[in-house]
Design a protein around this motif. Structure first.
Motif: not given
Length: 1338
Positions: A1032-1037
């Motif tokens: 999630f932390s990667l995907h939102v960026l």
């Protein structure tokens, strides 16, 4: 002729005068007045005579008067007359104007309008007459011809003003016109019209003419339109500032149409305008209130427009007035934190960045105000200072649970409150640099806060003080009396504050002898104080003095370079006598410090930790310090070569009643000796220039120490634990005196062993014998360590898992690790094999490295030499990382596990160490990450610093850990190490922060993470949570994660089954990581948490939409384009989120946190849908637009895919809870024991978990209520998609129904609903509230 008229005018009778005047031709009258005026003779008397002979009762008299007026206006404006004469003529004309009839006034006023339009006003004197004419016209009751119709005087005046404001004005006459309008009675509408015209003229005027025009406008605003005036002024200067910035950015601009405004001229004009506004507010408080109200409203719409450098400077100037100060500071502080939060919010989401690319940063604006205030804006400085202190106090670092302040200067300030505090400090520092008069005031306030806020953290004030001193040391010299007063309070301050304060003012001590002397007096008193903190403060102060006052001939040390201004260097150069005098001064201080060696352990500890630094910076004190240390250790050293143990431990403790204390920290003393000796040998021996006698004397103590340490080493290896009265049977409990004594002994012995390990390794020069000694010492250390761990484990103490604070220095740890794991030299192989043969020793070395890194991460420094030197710490970290990285990647944990007995494996410790180092680097050394990554890459050692690509280097390191993670995930079930997998995932998360989200490497890493989650059916909950959090932390960026959430929700639904047991779900799995074990609660809660974040973003966007909708900007096309883009983004996000919830509300979730979170998220979703519908209701009001088709689709989706399922889900939840209650009841009946407590727990749980249900139903009904409103406004029937559900009807309690039916002897019970089980606890909510709703709908 003029003389004749004057004579006739003197007579009482007017008939002859009238005859004479009638006899004059049309032009003669004007020529006569002109001649008389130019000669400067009795012009007023002549005009009076003419007026006397032209009574208004006669038509000819009125015409003659008009003729005079028409002639005098150009004459006055010609500039040929003396100023006094002009005033005289105008005064007379103004007096007589009131007698003119309405039509004459109208003609005269029209003439003035023509004159103004023609641009023939030169000095604007005649405008005084115009204002009188217009005022008289207002009061005229007769009807006046205007065009084809007739108007009264008031309406005629209105038309004239309209014509005047619509025509072109000569820029030179704008100020005169603005002044004139003040004297005319104007309605609110007319004032607005005039003000807007004047504001439009701003851009056509020369910059120097703006302040007087602003002054006139502010006076005119007394009639109304205050908001427009203020808005216009702020907007004008904001535009000028922006243009100025653009020109500075592109200095040689091809577009030279607009002449560049000189910067200093612009700033001085702005300063004058601010002063005018402030003085206007002093006269009329309403202007101040209006300004604050205007900026608050504007800030909601467009913060960049509202809080520009000019308006902030204006607010700060007004803030000096106490009546408005609180309002202004509250507004500014709120704006600052909101700006920081919004920036933080945007940085965390690519979806938001794409929709709202540019964001306003108020911190830059406020710092620009400080820079601008250098142009003589003295009225702004006090406001800046007050704002700076207000920010630092409102957002100061909070005390953590343990009582120590959470460090703010470590790492990057990420929280909005920390950024606000940092901004406050920057404002004060920059203001201090720019404004000399206010410097002493800032210094005074900083010192006051350091003293008075002793209970709360003051590190941020001490940092500010330090920066102030470095920026202007001589200013402090002027305020030295204030600093001296502060010293008097040193003994009452906490030790951390004392050390920070002394470090901050240290450059002043080199410049001012009086300050230094007063500090020494204070410290000497403090040494004999009863308070322990005061004595510690004295030691800290003396050590600081010793470090910084060099004796002539001391070796220069590159590490001790102190940032000081040129003034201090100059002072040192001119005070050569100081160096010689310093010796006596330093020896005197050493004498004072020797007395401290008989005081408490804490005081001695500070001395032992400080001596090495003193020695390193002031090498001439070597012999004195070494002699002191030698005499101290001799008190505890037993010289007999065969006596065991070699040191008197009983002398180190002191009993006081039943309690036992450590009196002499012997291990610290030995540690200090070891480091001082090592430094002495490596440094002083390089300089053989010393005299022979001195050398012999020095060699004496050097030899003494070496023999002593050799003897202690030999005897410590031989000693058994019994020799120290310590063995497995000894008591180590902290509740008894003996236990406390044994603990103290054990820690001292372990410390002594560690100190000797470092000493012997360093002097051993890779000799096998020395390394065997090292191992012998470690054996002694390890035995004690194991006993302490075992005892602590039995006592279930939290200390059991922690090893004691290590005495090894950070530099030695890096050297030791490099030797143990990376030294391939042939000559060292045999001796290192001794150490490498002990796995315990290897594990110990890595554990100590881990402990040191942890200490650095938490406090920003480590124990031992150079522990406070950031540069040395950075180099050591790089060395340690290289070793740990090599060790972890070369020897997999699985290989090591087989031969492992107990405790963590070395590979796992290495991995833990790497994780801590990567965290520490990002916190403490963010600016040096390129060099750090460069140091890890052995292949590319010579690259230029500018060439380092952080993303590439970080991606290289990430690949190594990716391989390890893949190996872990593909290993057999027995070999799978959960702890290691979690650590690997956290390491990858930490390193991923170094990747540029726009880079190819970031995308590759994201793709790889998705692949891992899709292909690995992990059943370990912690690892699953870590992987999904990383995803999630990667995907939102990269982009919005809603599609990802939908796939995960489908997987959860497939794993857990449907709430309707008859429904079969097609087995489709997107992510293998979602399985029966992980689906609930782990994955479900993560998906809901991420969905909540998306909802927050959507909510933020809807607020922006509302603001854009209410803003009637000139550039409406751009605004509408932006609005459409935002609306599209919001609806698409919500549409996909509805499909996510569509899956989840049909899932048979277990009772508990998942159900609770889902119900709350659904309530939030409906609340946000309602906000969106409200936005469209508002849009329909302001424009006649129809609602977009995509909104209709969204409403349709919510009606078909969410609301009915929500009601089914509510029934499902209530059924689960009914079952749990009935199960508890049955249990109670079976056992027939007193289990009321258990029942009440279940009841409470049911009540708690069903609490969100009414909120959800309310949210759904609110949504439907506003849909009905929107349907009416837009003429589109949106309610056709909504089906009213039976679930909202009140539920019938079966038992109650039976009793009623029996009473009525009725048998018809067919209408009983299916879901007839209900808890008594829920009856009031479910049986009463919905009945009201039912009635309302009839």
């Amino acid at each position: 002729m003029a003389q004749r008229i004057l004579q006739l005018a003197a007579e009482e009778s007017t008939e002859r005068l009238q005859e004479a005047l009638q006899g004059l031709a049309e032009g003669e009258l004007g020529d006569m007045v002109t001649r008389q005026a130019l000669r400067g003779r009795e012009t007023a008397a002549l005009l009076k005579g003419i007026f006397k002979g032209s009574p208004c009762s006669q038509q000819s008299g009125v015409l003659r008067r008009l003729q005079v007026y028409k002639h005098c206006v150009p004459l006055v404006e010609s500039g040929d007359l003396h100023v006094g004469k002009v005033s005289e003529i105008i005064g007379l004309l103004m007096l007589e104007a009131r007698q003119l009839p309405g039509h004459a006034l109208a003609e005269l006023a029209t003439l003035f309008v023509e004159v103004i339009k023609g641009g023939s006003l030169s000095n604007g004197k005649s405008l005084e007459l115009f204002s009188t004419v217009l005022t008289a016209l207002c009061n005229s009751k007769e009807s006046l011809a205007y065009g084809k119709g007739e108007l009264n005087g008031e309406e005629f005046k209105k038309q004239l003003i309209n014509t005047l404001c619509s025509s072109k004005w000569d820029p030179q006459s704008v100020i005169h016109l603005a002044n004139m309008f003040r004297d005319i009675p104007l309605s609110g509408e007319e004032v607005q019209f005039v003000v807007e015209k004047v504001l439009r003229m701003f851009s056509k005027l020369d910059l120097q003419e703006i302040p007087p025009l602003v002054y006139q406008l502010l006076l005119l605003s007394a009639k109304g339109s205050k908001k427009t005036v203020l808005e216009g002024i702020i907007s004008f200067f904001n535009q000028l500032d922006k243009r100025q910035k653009e020109e500075q950015r592109v200095p040689q601009s091809a577009d030279l149409e607009v002449a560049t405004v000189p910067l200093d001229q612009l700033r001085h004009v702005e300063g004058t305008v601010i002063l005018h506004v402030v003085s206007a507010i002093n006269l009329d408080q309403d202007i101040g209130e209006e300004l604050i109200k205007l900026l608050k409203t504007e800030q909601q719409k467009d913060p960049g427009k509202a809080l520009c450098p000019f308006s902030v400077a204006l607010l700060l100037s007004i803030a000096v007035k106490h009546r408005l100060q609180e309002q202004i500071f509250d507004f500014l502080k709120t704006s600052i934190t909101r700006s920081c939060k919004d920036l933080q919010f945007l940085q965390a989401s690519k979806f938001l960045q794409d929709l709202c690319p540019q964001q306003y940063d108020i911190t830059a604006v406020i710092l620009e105000v400080v820079k601008n205030s250098a142009f003589g804006w003295d009225h702004v400085t006090q406001g800046l200072v007050d704002l700076g202190f207000s920010l630092m106090e409102s957002y100061e670092p909070k005390k953590s649970f343990g009582g120590k302040a959470a460090e703010t200067n470590l790492g990057l300030s990420k929280m909005p409150a920390q950024q606000a505090c940092k901004l406050g400090a920057n404002i004060l520092l920059e203001t201090f640099k720019v404004h000399e008069p206010i410097r002493s005031d800032i210094l005074e306030q900083v010192l006051n806060r350091v003293l008075t806020k002793a209970a709360s953290p003051v590190s941020h004030f001490i940092d500010l003080l330090s920066n102030i001193v470095v920026s202007a040391p001589l200013v402090l010299q002027n305020s030295s009396s204030r600093v001296t007063e502060t010293f008097d309070n040193l003994s009452f301050l906490p030790i951390d504050t004392v050390q920070g304060l002394l470090r901050a003012v240290q450059p002043l001590l080199k410049v001012s002898m009086s300050v230094r002397d007063s500090l020494i007096l204070v410290l000497q008193k403090a040494i004999f104080s009863r308070q322990l903190d005061a004595r510690k403060a004295a030691v800290a102060g003396f050590l600081l003095l010793l470090r910084n006052f060099k004796i002539l001939g001391s070796l220069s040390s590159s590490q001790c370079s102190q940032a000081i201004g040129a003034t201090q260097v100059q002072a040192d150069v001119h005070a050569c006598y100081n160096s010689a005098a310093n010796e006596a001064f330093c020896l005197e201080i050493l004498g004072s410090l020797r007395r401290c060696l008989s005081q408490q352990a804490d005081v001695r500890l500070m001395l032992y930790e400080g001596f090495y630094d003193v020695l390193r910076r002031n090498s001439q004190l070597a012999s004195s310090i070494m002699e002191t240390l030698l005499s101290q250790i001799k008190q505890y050293y037993l010289p007999q070569p065969d006596l065991l143990p070699p040191l008197k431990l009983e002398g180190c403790i002191m009993a006081q009643g039943d309690q036992i204390f450590l009196q002499e920290p012997l291990a610290h003393l030995l540690c200090c000796i070891q480091h001082c000796l090592a430094w002495y040998k490596s440094t002083v021996h390089l300089c053989k220039g010393a005299e022979d006698e001195e050398e012999e004397e020095d060699v004496g103590f050097e030899q003494n120490f070496e023999e002593m340490l050799e003897s202690v080493t030999r005897r410590m290896i031989k000693s058994e634990l019994e020799d120290f009265e310590l063995d497995k049977s000894a008591d180590f409990s902290l509740s008894s005196g003996v236990g406390v004594k044994n603990n103290i002994y054990a820690i001292q012995v372990m410390g002594i062993c560690e100190v000797l390990i470092e000493y012997n390794f360093n002097i051993g020069n890779f000799s096998k014998n020395k390394f065997e000694d090292v191992l012998g010492l470690f054996t002694c250390y390890n035995k004690l360590s194991e006993i302490l761990k075992e005892k602590a484990g039995k006592n279930k103490s939290t200390l059991g898992n922690k090893i004691a604070r290590s005495f090894l220095s950070m530099g030695f740890v890096s050297t030791l690790l490099t030797a143990l794991f990376r030294d391939n030299a042939q000559s060292h192989e045999e001796s290192l094999a001794v150490l490498r043969s002990s796995t315990e020793f290897l594990r110990y070395a890595v554990s100590v490295a881990l402990q040191k890194v942890q200490q650095l991460e938490e406090t920003g420094q480590t124990d031992g030499p150079d522990g406070q030197n950031p540069e040395k710490m950075f180099q050591n970290l790089c060395k340690i990382t290289r070793v740990l990285l090599w060790r972890y990647t070369s020897i997999p944990t699985a290989v090591e596990e087989s031969g492992k007995k107990k405790g963590k494996s070395i590979s796992l410790l290495c991995l833990e160490g790497l994780l801590r180092i990567f965290n520490t680097m990002q916190q403490l050394y963010a600016a040096r990450i390129p060099q750090f990554l460069q140091a890890l890459d052995i292949t590319d050692g010579d690259a230029e610093e500018a060439d380092i690509n952080v993303t590439e280097k970080a991606a290289f390191q990430i690949r190594q850990f990716q391989r390890s993670l893949v190996n872990q995930l593909s290993s057999a079930e027995d070999d799978f190490n959960s702890k290691e997998t979690q650590l690997l995932i956290t390491v990858l998360s930490t390193l991923s922060k170094l990747l540029d989200p726009a880079s190819q490497q970031f995308l590759q890493f994201l793709t790889w993470t998705v692949k891992i989650c899709k292909e690995n059916a992990l059943e370990d909950l912690s690892c699953c949570k870590g992987l999904l959090t990383l995803l999630f932390s990667l995907h939102v960026l990269y982009k919005s994660p809603v599609s990802l959430l939908r796939e995960l929700a489908q997987d959860i639904h497939a794993c857990l089954g449907d709430i309707d047991q008859d429904v079969e779900i097609e087995s489709r799995s997107h992510f293998a990581i979602v399985n029966v074990k992980t689906a609930a609660p782990t994955v479900c809660l993560l998906v809901l948490a991420q969905a909540d974040k998306v909802l927050e973003e959507v909510d933020w966007l809807i607020k922006r939409l509302t603001i854009l909708g209410s803003d009637t900007a000139e550039d409406s096309t751009q605004a509408s384009n932006q609005t459409q883009a935002l609306e599209k983004g919001v609806i698409l996000q919500l549409g996909t989120l509805l499909t996510v919830f569509h899956e989840l509300v049909q899932t048979a979730l277990p009772a508990g946190s998942c159900v609770d979170s889902l119900l709350r998220s659904l309530s939030k979703t409906y609340a946000i849908l309602t906000s969106l519908i409200k936005h469209y209701i508002q849009a329909c009001r302001s424009t006649s637009n129809t609602i977009p088709g995509r909104l209709e689709k969204l409403v349709k989706l919510s009606g078909s895919h969410l609301t009915p399922q929500c009601y089914s889900f509510i029934t499902y939840v209530q059924n689960i809870h009914s079952e749990s209650l009935s199960f508890a009841e049955e249990k109670k009946k079976k056992k027939k024991e007193d289990e009321t407590a258990a029942i009440s727990t279940v009841m409470a749980k049911v009540l708690r978990e069903t609490k969100p249900i009414p909120n959800l139903i309310f949210a759904i009904e609110q949504y439907e209520k506003f849909l009905i409103h929107l349907s009416k406004k837009s003429k589109v029937n949106l309610m056709q998609y909504m089906k009213l559900s039976t679930s909202r009807d009140f539920r019938i309690n079966a038992s109650l129904l039976d009793s009623v039916l029996q009473e009525q002897n009725t048998e018809d019970a067919e209408n009983e609903p299916d879901n007839n089980q209900s808890s008594t606890a829920e009856q009031p909510d479910e049986n009463q509230e919905p009945q009201k709703k039912r009635r309302r709908k009839k």
